[in-house]
Design a protein around this motif. Sequence first.
Motif, PDB file in Angstrom:
ATOM      1  N   LEU A 261       0.827  -1.209   0.000  1.00  0.00           N
ATOM      2  CA  LEU A 261       0.000   0.000   0.000  1.00  0.00           C
ATOM      3  C   LEU A 261       0.861   1.258   0.000  1.00  0.00           C
ATOM      4  O   LEU A 261       0.506   2.262  -0.619  1.00  0.00           O
ATOM      5  N   VAL A 262       1.985   1.246   0.698  1.00  0.00           N
ATOM      6  CA  VAL A 262       2.897   2.393   0.679  1.00  0.00           C
ATOM      7  C   VAL A 262       3.412   2.635  -0.733  1.00  0.00           C
ATOM      8  O   VAL A 262       3.511   3.781  -1.204  1.00  0.00           O
ATOM      9  N   LYS A 263       3.710   1.557  -1.431  1.00  0.00           N
ATOM     10  CA  LYS A 263       4.261   1.663  -2.784  1.00  0.00           C
ATOM     11  C   LYS A 263       3.210   2.065  -3.814  1.00  0.00           C
ATOM     12  O   LYS A 263       3.505   2.812  -4.751  1.00  0.00           O
ATOM     13  N   LEU A 264       1.975   1.611  -3.625  1.00  0.00           N
ATOM     14  CA  LEU A 264       0.962   1.761  -4.666  1.00  0.00           C
ATOM     15  C   LEU A 264       0.015   2.941  -4.452  1.00  0.00           C
ATOM     16  O   LEU A 264      -0.590   3.420  -5.412  1.00  0.00           O
ATOM     17  N   SER A 265      -0.145   3.414  -3.220  1.00  0.00           N
ATOM     18  CA  SER A 265      -1.169   4.413  -2.915  1.00  0.00           C
ATOM     19  C   SER A 265      -0.726   5.823  -3.304  1.00  0.00           C
ATOM     20  O   SER A 265       0.471   6.103  -3.448  1.00  0.00           O
ATOM     21  N   PRO A 266      -1.693   6.753  -3.455  1.00  0.00           N
ATOM     22  CA  PRO A 266      -1.354   8.177  -3.646  1.00  0.00           C
ATOM     23  C   PRO A 266      -0.542   8.691  -2.469  1.00  0.00           C
ATOM     24  O   PRO A 266      -0.526   8.086  -1.396  1.00  0.00           O
ATOM     25  N   LEU A 267       0.093   9.847  -2.647  1.00  0.00           N
ATOM     26  CA  LEU A 267       1.082  10.339  -1.708  1.00  0.00           C
ATOM     27  C   LEU A 267       0.546  10.433  -0.280  1.00  0.00           C
ATOM     28  O   LEU A 267       1.171   9.944   0.667  1.00  0.00           O
ATOM     29  N   GLU A 268      -0.613  11.074  -0.078  1.00  0.00           N
ATOM     30  CA  GLU A 268      -1.136  11.262   1.269  1.00  0.00           C
ATOM     31  C   GLU A 268      -1.461   9.915   1.927  1.00  0.00           C
ATOM     32  O   GLU A 268      -1.141   9.681   3.098  1.00  0.00           O
ATOM     33  N   GLU A 269      -2.114   9.031   1.177  1.00  0.00           N
ATOM     34  CA  GLU A 269      -2.425   7.704   1.726  1.00  0.00           C
ATOM     35  C   GLU A 269      -1.148   6.922   2.001  1.00  0.00           C
ATOM     36  O   GLU A 269      -1.040   6.194   2.987  1.00  0.00           O
ATOM     37  N   SER A 270      -0.175   7.078   1.107  1.00  0.00           N
ATOM     38  CA  SER A 270       1.084   6.367   1.274  1.00  0.00           C
ATOM     39  C   SER A 270       1.771   6.779   2.574  1.00  0.00           C
ATOM     40  O   SER A 270       2.316   5.937   3.299  1.00  0.00           O
ATOM     41  N   ARG A 271       1.743   8.084   2.879  1.00  0.00           N
ATOM     42  CA  ARG A 271       2.333   8.544   4.136  1.00  0.00           C
ATOM     43  C   ARG A 271       1.609   7.949   5.332  1.00  0.00           C
ATOM     44  O   ARG A 271       2.233   7.553   6.324  1.00  0.00           O
ATOM     45  N   HIS A 272       0.287   7.886   5.241  1.00  0.00           N
ATOM     46  CA  HIS A 272      -0.510   7.309   6.326  1.00  0.00           C
ATOM     47  C   HIS A 272      -0.152   5.830   6.541  1.00  0.00           C
ATOM     48  O   HIS A 272       0.076   5.400   7.675  1.00  0.00           O
ATOM     49  N   TYR A 273      -0.070   5.086   5.428  1.00  0.00           N
ATOM     50  CA  TYR A 273       0.253   3.660   5.546  1.00  0.00           C
ATOM     51  C   TYR A 273       1.685   3.465   6.041  1.00  0.00           C
ATOM     52  O   TYR A 273       1.979   2.525   6.785  1.00  0.00           O
ATOM     53  N   PHE A 274       2.590   4.366   5.625  1.00  0.00           N
ATOM     54  CA  PHE A 274       3.986   4.246   6.059  1.00  0.00           C
ATOM     55  C   PHE A 274       4.104   4.459   7.561  1.00  0.00           C
ATOM     56  O   PHE A 274       4.873   3.764   8.249  1.00  0.00           O
ATOM     57  N   GLU A 275       3.332   5.382   8.104  1.00  0.00           N
ATOM     58  CA  GLU A 275       3.349   5.612   9.545  1.00  0.00           C
ATOM     59  C   GLU A 275       2.848   4.378  10.295  1.00  0.00           C
ATOM     60  O   GLU A 275       3.429   3.968  11.307  1.00  0.00           O
ATOM     61  N   ILE A 276       1.767   3.762   9.778  1.00  0.00           N
ATOM     62  CA  ILE A 276       1.258   2.529  10.395  1.00  0.00           C
ATOM     63  C   ILE A 276       2.315   1.428  10.317  1.00  0.00           C
ATOM     64  O   ILE A 276       2.553   0.691  11.272  1.00  0.00           O
ATOM     65  N   TYR A 277       2.960   1.336   9.128  1.00  0.00           N
ATOM     66  CA  TYR A 277       3.994   0.316   8.926  1.00  0.00           C
ATOM     67  C   TYR A 277       5.134   0.485   9.926  1.00  0.00           C
ATOM     68  O   TYR A 277       5.579  -0.493  10.552  1.00  0.00           O
ATOM     69  N   GLN A 278       5.602   1.717  10.098  1.00  0.00           N
ATOM     70  CA  GLN A 278       6.711   1.960  11.016  1.00  0.00           C
ATOM     71  C   GLN A 278       6.365   1.545  12.438  1.00  0.00           C
ATOM     72  O   GLN A 278       7.142   0.870  13.116  1.00  0.00           O
ATOM     73  N   ASN A 279       5.183   1.970  12.892  1.00  0.00           N
ATOM     74  CA  ASN A 279       4.777   1.647  14.264  1.00  0.00           C
ATOM     75  C   ASN A 279       4.643   0.137  14.467  1.00  0.00           C
ATOM     76  O   ASN A 279       5.103  -0.411  15.472  1.00  0.00           O
TER      77      ASN A 279
END
Length: 545
Positions: A261-279
């Motif tokens: 999802l981080v790779k495929l989503s639009p920028l704002e969604e990608s940032r949101h998913y990346f934050e979830i991924y990191q945590n």
Amino acid sequence: MGLLLSCSNKQPKEQNKKENLLYDKAFEYREVEKFDSAFRYFNQAKDVFLSQKDTFGAGKCLVNMGIISTDKGDYFGGQEISLNAIKYFNKNDKGHYPYIHSNYNNLGIATFQLSDFNNALKFYDLAIRFSESPLDIRLYQNNKAKVYQQIKNYPEALKIYKQVQSGISKNQKEYARALTNIAKTKWLQNAKINPIPDFLKSLRIREKEADLWGLNSSYSHLSDYYMKKGSDSAVYYAKKMYVIAREVKSSGDQLEALQKLVKLSPLEESRHYFEIYQNLNDSVQTARNIAKNQFALIRYETEKNKADFLKAQEENMKKQNSIVIGYIGIGILIAFSIASYFWYRRRQKILKQEKEIEVKNTEIKYAKKVHDHVANRIYQVMDEIDNRPHMDKDEVAEKLDVIYHISRDLSYENTDTGYKPGFAKALSKMFSSYQSAEVNIAVNGNEEHIWEAVRETVKIEVFTILQELMTNMRKHSEADVVRLAFQHDNGRITVLYSDNGKGIQHFSPGNGLKNTETRIKSISGVITFDSKANQGLNVKFSFPI
């Protein structure tokens, strides 16, 4: 998605020849998924079985302990325990087979996760050899095919997957798994092949069977395929995978779905998913590290308690003998005995206090030695393995053998370092083990001639100090640039260390850095620390030659 399957959760609890309540308690905790408590009781039950000379019971405990360690991400621990379990089983007794093939399957999973693919194949072959159930055989064949798929030996993987498929009768879940595995392997072998019809057929079966783990796999395969095609369907199936992965509480599959999802989503969604991924990733790593330390501590405490018990028995015998001698003295001369009795009691109290102080100091000394000489070496090797994923296993074995000899020699006060011929070279080799694509280490002035007049005992302390700084950098600083400079002037050697990590806002050195201060004082040196939040760490220390 790479799914390795285990039948360990289907093992029955057997009635033992001799009652072992600890073993029963371990199973109770295992059934309610309190694996840390289950591990502790299996470990204690093992010792009870061994005291009863029941090697089969001890082996069963070790199999369960190995599976728990592997399931919790402690692959080295799971591998070690499962290897230890092998000697307790009789390969000529079919009653032992269920535990033998489960143990070999666990070894296959652990070695696969450690990227030791050749040995993983050997262990799966042994698991198949000792399996009598067609279901278990197909399960282990599926795991073996996954190894071949991982090393890109697609023809061999397809051969095994088709063999698995041919042995399936009415089990729709197995059929769907074989169908999707074959389709994916064919697609990996030839990108022109369209796997979608089989992927979707397998998906429909899994939906009908309410097979959540199977749905998780199907959504992953579909997302991977459409990702290559640049289709929006890749995001759709990645989201479906994330929902299912959360439902089955699979943190590894959640992380995989979030990566997509981080790779495929639009920028704002990608940032949101990346934050979830990191945590989530931080939580998973923390949980795995806690599990590794916890399981190791349980095993250590058990061995320590046995040693303490034997020590207490010996001390009790000594005290009883002393009391007997005292009573004999009382019988010979009453007056002298009374005086001797009070003197003896006082003396015993003093001796006991001195013994307790001595034991405490010894424990502190060895704990410090383990931290400085073993723990940091282990972390160094782990870091080097992370930085060099294709490191030759013989080289890894050699490094672990060095650590083994260091740990073995601690109690003998052995200070033979092995870097008498080239201390600068030893330092450079240690620094390079922390070097990676993310961390650049620059060293200046580390020449052999500046160390020629330095005593071996001083070299040991300097090496340990620098290793502690490098370990602290890798574990805590998040630095990507490290600089070290060595200067030789007026009979002193000065070492300058700096990194561009996150620094320390309120500088309060932990155990490692406190040991560093103690060590530098032991060689008549001085050390200073300079650090602020987000401004890196600067350390300077010097000592006389």
